[in-house]
Design a protein around this motif. Structure first.
Motif, PDB file in Angstrom:
ATOM      1  N   LEU A 294       0.855  -1.176   0.000  1.00 11.92           N
ATOM      2  CA  LEU A 294       0.000   0.000   0.000  1.00 11.92           C
ATOM      3  C   LEU A 294       0.893   1.228   0.000  1.00 11.92           C
ATOM      4  O   LEU A 294       1.822   1.329   0.818  1.00 11.92           O
ATOM      5  N   ALA A 295       0.618   2.160  -0.906  1.00 15.65           N
ATOM      6  CA  ALA A 295       1.351   3.424  -0.922  1.00 15.65           C
ATOM      7  C   ALA A 295       0.778   4.360   0.133  1.00 15.65           C
ATOM      8  O   ALA A 295      -0.440   4.475   0.282  1.00 15.65           O
TER       9      ALA A 295
ATOM     10  N   PHE B 115       5.796   2.995   1.587  1.00 13.44           N
ATOM     11  CA  PHE B 115       4.960   1.828   1.311  1.00 13.44           C
ATOM     12  C   PHE B 115       4.868   0.953   2.549  1.00 13.44           C
ATOM     13  O   PHE B 115       5.805   0.883   3.355  1.00 13.44           O
ATOM     14  N   VAL B 116       3.742   0.266   2.668  1.00 13.46           N
ATOM     15  CA  VAL B 116       3.546  -0.735   3.706  1.00 13.46           C
ATOM     16  C   VAL B 116       3.355  -2.076   3.024  1.00 13.46           C
ATOM     17  O   VAL B 116       2.533  -2.206   2.108  1.00 13.46           O
ATOM     18  N   ALA B 117       4.127  -3.068   3.446  1.00 18.99           N
ATOM     19  CA  ALA B 117       3.957  -4.437   2.973  1.00 18.99           C
ATOM     20  C   ALA B 117       3.357  -5.253   4.119  1.00 18.99           C
ATOM     21  O   ALA B 117       3.882  -5.255   5.226  1.00 18.99           O
ATOM     22  N   ALA B 118       2.248  -5.908   3.841  1.00  8.91           N
ATOM     23  CA  ALA B 118       1.551  -6.692   4.870  1.00  8.91           C
ATOM     24  C   ALA B 118       0.527  -7.577   4.179  1.00  8.91           C
ATOM     25  O   ALA B 118       0.431  -7.602   2.935  1.00  8.91           O
ATOM     26  N   SER B 119      -0.262  -8.301   4.956  1.00  3.34           N
ATOM     27  CA  SER B 119      -1.336  -9.106   4.375  1.00  3.34           C
ATOM     28  C   SER B 119      -2.353  -8.189   3.712  1.00  3.34           C
ATOM     29  O   SER B 119      -2.524  -7.028   4.107  1.00  3.34           O
TER      30      SER B 119
ATOM     31  N   LEU C  66      -1.023   2.905  12.197  1.00  7.06           N
ATOM     32  CA  LEU C  66      -1.073   1.520  12.671  1.00  7.06           C
ATOM     33  C   LEU C  66      -1.468   1.388  14.142  1.00  7.06           C
ATOM     34  O   LEU C  66      -2.256   0.489  14.490  1.00  7.06           O
ATOM     35  N   PRO C  67      -0.985   2.254  15.048  1.00  3.72           N
ATOM     36  CA  PRO C  67      -1.420   2.112  16.448  1.00  3.72           C
ATOM     37  C   PRO C  67      -2.923   2.330  16.637  1.00  3.72           C
ATOM     38  O   PRO C  67      -3.494   1.864  17.632  1.00  3.72           O
ATOM     39  N   ARG C  68      -3.570   3.003  15.679  1.00  2.00           N
ATOM     40  CA  ARG C  68      -5.007   3.258  15.782  1.00  2.00           C
ATOM     41  C   ARG C  68      -5.835   2.109  15.231  1.00  2.00           C
ATOM     42  O   ARG C  68      -7.067   2.134  15.328  1.00  2.00           O
ATOM     43  N   LEU C  69      -5.206   1.094  14.675  1.00  2.00           N
ATOM     44  CA  LEU C  69      -5.921  -0.051  14.113  1.00  2.00           C
ATOM     45  C   LEU C  69      -5.991  -1.230  15.068  1.00  2.00           C
ATOM     46  O   LEU C  69      -6.584  -2.253  14.730  1.00  2.00           O
TER      47      LEU C  69
ATOM     48  N   ASP D 261      -6.040  -3.443   3.488  1.00  2.00           N
ATOM     49  CA  ASP D 261      -7.378  -2.896   3.238  1.00  2.00           C
ATOM     50  C   ASP D 261      -7.847  -2.058   4.425  1.00  2.00           C
ATOM     51  O   ASP D 261      -8.408  -0.968   4.242  1.00  2.00           O
ATOM     52  N   ARG D 262      -7.614  -2.544   5.621  1.00  2.00           N
ATOM     53  CA  ARG D 262      -7.999  -1.783   6.819  1.00  2.00           C
ATOM     54  C   ARG D 262      -7.241  -0.464   6.899  1.00  2.00           C
ATOM     55  O   ARG D 262      -7.805   0.585   7.221  1.00  2.00           O
ATOM     56  N   LEU D 263      -5.960  -0.522   6.605  1.00  2.00           N
ATOM     57  CA  LEU D 263      -5.130   0.679   6.667  1.00  2.00           C
ATOM     58  C   LEU D 263      -5.566   1.682   5.595  1.00  2.00           C
ATOM     59  O   LEU D 263      -5.656   2.893   5.864  1.00  2.00           O
TER      60      LEU D 263
END
Length: 336
Positions: free
Chosen positions: A68-69, A203-207, A80-83, A212-214
């Motif tokens: 995700l860009a 960029f964030v690399a993750a599942s 991320l801490p808010r998720l 999608d949540r981010l």
């Protein structure tokens, strides 16, 4: 807000020296930036829609299955801490201060621990955050160890967040290729290696589920059209990337040797070197002031949890800058 490097206007005011008369070594940003291509005529006109080309270029460059860009990795560090619901969070220290700060701001129970103690900390935490290589010390943790920790945390719904902002000259240490597994999150920055901090892109690399949540949290149109066009070109230009890696490796070694010549013990990456206050005989703040009086702006780190005072040196942009730094270092050494 926390203090960061790159605050050259503050230095100019403090020391009454014009901006263009400074050698700014206060960041870990490459002084050799990617030459931005000519922009499309409508770059400033259209809404910046989500770009498949940008994501494909990033996936190829970073080797990650899903990305995700974001508007600089800082955007993800804040989001991320808010998720997560309130969690026990361990952040490696010393490290990039925004990580611990943002998790605390979101109400989580945050503790900081030294790199050598991270293995024990994993067993008693829900989230572990670290930089690899570390900023500002340059310490590196082997990918196999990181993947083991990620698996431990994922078994109980936890996260391992690895900030790889300075990993572009060391692609072999990256775990981005493994981020299809749950609980492993990797942050990457276009600003450092490509010298494009001004376009605010990371960029964030993750599942895919977490991305999608981010994305929903951050909202639409987070990356400007011009930034997307420039980044697609930079991430796809393999010839420039190869030249940049060799250049930074050579200049990183030059900086390390220059500092060692002053009998300073240093560590770091190809983009910066770090010297603790202990190795500067408790004079790190005095050294920064001395350099600033000569128009050289370094990054001084105040003492914090598991963090001694210390100084970080970035790379000069040209030979005149290298000579200016060498002369100032020699002058400092001769007077103590």
């Amino acid at each position: 807000m926390l203090k960061h490097g790159g605050n050259l206007r503050d230095a100019a005011k403090m020391f009454s020296r014009p901006l263009d008369d400074w050698l700014d070594l206060s960041t870990g940003i490459s002084p050799h930036f990617y030459p931005a291509p000519a922009l499309a005529p409508n770059a400033w006109h259209r809404l910046p829609e989500y770009s498949d080309d940008l994501i494909h270029a990033a996936q190829t460059f970073y080797g990650a299955p899903h990305m995700l860009a974001v508007a600089g990795s800082q955007a993800a560090i804040q989001a991320l801490p808010r998720l997560r619901s309130l969690s026990r969070v361990v952040v490696s220290a010393p490290s990039y201060a925004e990580h611990a700060y943002q998790w605390r701001q979101a109400g989580h129970a945050v503790s900081e621990t030294r790199y050598e103690d991270l293995h024990d900390a994993v067993a008693n935490s829900d989230v572990v955050v670290l930089c690899n290589p570390n900023n500002p010390t340059g310490e590196v943790i082997a990918p196999a160890q990181l993947l083991q920790w990620a698996e431990q945390l994922a078994q109980r719904g936890g996260w391992l967040i690895v900030d790889e902002a300075f990993a572009d000259t060391l692609p072999e240490i990256s775990v981005a290729a493994h981020t299809q597994r749950e609980g492993l999150i990797v942050l990457r920055s276009v600003g450092k290696f490509f010298g494009l901090a001004g376009i605010r892109l990371g960029f964030v690399a993750a599942s895919s589920a977490l991305l999608d949540r981010l994305a929903n949290y951050l909202g639409p149109w987070t990356i400007s059209g011009p930034a997307q066009q420039i980044a697609i070109s930079a991430l796809s230009d393999t010839s420039w990337q190869q030249h940049q890696r060799l250049l930074l490796q050579r200049e990183g070694e030059r900086l390390r040797c220059l500092l060692i010549q002053q009998n300073w013990q240093c560590s770091g990456t190809d983009l910066f070197q770090w010297i603790s206050d202990h190795h500067l005989q408790q004079q790190s703040q005095a050294l920064c002031h001395f350099m600033a009086e000569r128009g050289i702006w370094l990054r001084w780190f105040e003492e914090g949890a598991y963090r001694p005072h210390g100084v970080r040196f970035g790379l000069p942009a040209n030979e005149a800058g290298w000579q200016r730094l060498q002369l100032a270092c020699a002058e400092w050494t001769s007077q103590i």
